[in-house]
Design an enzyme around this catalytic site. Structure first.
Site, PDB file in Angstrom:
ATOM      1  N   ARG A 159       0.713  -1.130  -0.010  1.00 13.74           N
ATOM      2  CA  ARG A 159       0.116  -0.114   0.071  1.00 13.74           C
ATOM      3  C   ARG A 159       0.929   1.162   0.130  1.00 13.74           C
ATOM      4  NH1 ARG A 159      -2.862  -4.123   1.476  1.00 13.74           N
ATOM      5  NH2 ARG A 159      -0.904  -4.583   2.878  1.00 13.74           N
ATOM      6  N   THR A 160       1.774   1.371   0.838  1.00 15.62           N
ATOM      7  CA  THR A 160       2.609   2.591   0.871  1.00 15.62           C
ATOM      8  C   THR A 160       3.326   2.893  -0.324  1.00 15.62           C
ATOM      9  OG1 THR A 160       2.713   2.291   3.458  1.00 15.62           O
ATOM     10  CG2 THR A 160       4.227   3.698   2.363  1.00 15.62           C
ATOM     11  N   LYS A 203      26.989  -4.719  -2.618  1.00 12.33           N
ATOM     12  CA  LYS A 203      28.258  -4.839  -2.762  1.00 12.33           C
ATOM     13  C   LYS A 203      28.879  -3.864  -1.596  1.00 12.33           C
ATOM     14  CE  LYS A 203      27.484  -4.403  -7.937  1.00 12.33           C
ATOM     15  NZ  LYS A 203      27.601  -3.493  -8.972  1.00 12.33           N
ATOM     16  N   ARG A 226      11.456   3.299   2.569  1.00 12.11           N
ATOM     17  CA  ARG A 226      11.045   2.623   3.921  1.00 12.11           C
ATOM     18  C   ARG A 226      12.317   1.817   4.084  1.00 12.11           C
ATOM     19  NH1 ARG A 226       5.848  -1.121   4.294  1.00 12.11           N
ATOM     20  NH2 ARG A 226       5.065   0.673   4.965  1.00 12.11           N
ATOM     21  N   HIS A 258       5.662   6.144  11.172  1.00  8.32           N
ATOM     22  CA  HIS A 258       5.093   6.197   9.727  1.00  8.32           C
ATOM     23  C   HIS A 258       4.186   6.892   9.813  1.00  8.32           C
ATOM     24  CE1 HIS A 258       4.089   4.267   6.218  1.00  8.32           C
ATOM     25  NE2 HIS A 258       3.406   3.207   6.541  1.00  8.32           N
TER      26      HIS A 258
END
Length: 308
Positions: free
Chosen positions: A57-58, A86, A107, A135
């Site tokens: 959703r986000t 890496k 995120r 959030h």
């Protein structure tokens, strides 16, 4: 009140007036979010979508928000395909991404990572969730949903149910509701209670808070905010098994609630809400999901300075 160039890291960085302004701008975005009206407001702007953790959703709603406003999107949802495999540091990844974009949405599983990223970026950074930390955009769409469904944020009694220990959405929402003077009930297994500092700080802000370990009487609750018990946040799988399935919202529970009580959930859910509840007028979690688009449109337009 200035938003242009601003990072969105924690809901606590915003005043009540600023939050209400974001929600007002989001209201104006609804016809565009639904596709009923076209917009080129962010034509020529690029959003970097950096998701180091899974998201449905986000991530999708941010990308939809940017594209609905005419902007472009670059980024990744699988960090395993980036140079971090890496050994590249997060700081260098951010410095690289900012040279390709006008705003970064990120995120990351590490709490505090979004604020650190903001220190290295010259473009606005929007926190899409940092571990068990914050959030803020979910919080804003939650407030937006409460206001749309109940007519106001103030004056409601909100029960937060579920994983209140690791749930970043409920941490952010508790602070925001305290700002609006909302009465709250925290319901969770003892192992997953709201962190003491959150409870104490919300009380210091003037919030009236009850703490419970079981779902009892919901007769005074206007908004029931349900969360999933997050298996991925438990260091010990055995501890997760002890609390999994501790509660479930079904038709029997609804019989004990106010007729107009709304049920919200940030999703995804597992089995904490029975599917039969989906068809009731109380269930607003899919409306809540849509509301992420106009709210994130408002945030993008504000931090990029095309809306004041």
């Amino acid at each position: 009140m200035k938003f242009e160039g601003r990072d969105v890291i924690s809901i606590r960085d915003f005043s009540k007036e600023e939050i209400l302004h974001i929600l007002d701008v989001a209201e104006e975005m609804i016809p565009i979010a639904k596709g009923e009206k076209k917009s080129s407001l962010l034509n020529g702007y690029i959003m970097a979508s950096l998701f180091f953790e899974p998201s449905t959703r986000t991530r999708l709603s941010f990308e939809a928000a940017m594209k609905r406003l005419g902007g472009g999107v670059i980024g990744f949802a699988q960090p395993g395909t980036t140079s971090m495999q890496k050994g590249e540091t997060l700081a260098d990844t951010i410095r690289t991404a900012e040279s390709y974009c006008d705003v970064i949405v990120m995120r990351h599983p590490q709490e505090g990572s979004a604020r650190m990223a903001a220190q290295f970026a010259s473009v606005p950074v929007i926190n899409g969730g940092d571990g068990a930390g914050h959030h803020p955009t979910q919080c804003l769409l939650d407030l937006f949903t409460i206001r749309r469904e109940k007519g106001n944020i103030e004056g409601n009694t909100v029960a937060l149910l579920g994983d209140l220990k690791y749930g970043r959405t409920v941490h952010s929402l508790a602070y925001a509701l305290a700002l609006f003077g909302v009465d709250m009930i925290f319901i969770s297994p003892k192992e997953l209670q709201m962190p003491k500092e959150v409870v104490e700080e919300c009380r210091e802000m003037g919030a009236n808070i009850e703490v419970k370990n079981r779902i009892e009487d919901l007769g005074n609750v206007d908004v029931l905010y349900v969360t999933r018990i997050q298996r991925e946040r438990f260091p010990d799988p055995g501890e997760y098994k002890k609390v999994a399935g501790s509660y479930r919202i079904d038709m029997d529970i609804l019989k004990k609630a106010k007729e107009d009580m709304i049920i919200m959930h940030p999703l995804p859910r597992v089995d904490e809400i029975s599917p039969e509840v989906d068809e009731t007028k109380n269930a607003v979690y899919f409306k809540q999901t849509f509301n992420g688009v106009p709210v994130r449109m408002a945030l993008l337009a504000l931090v990029l300075g095309v809306v004041k």
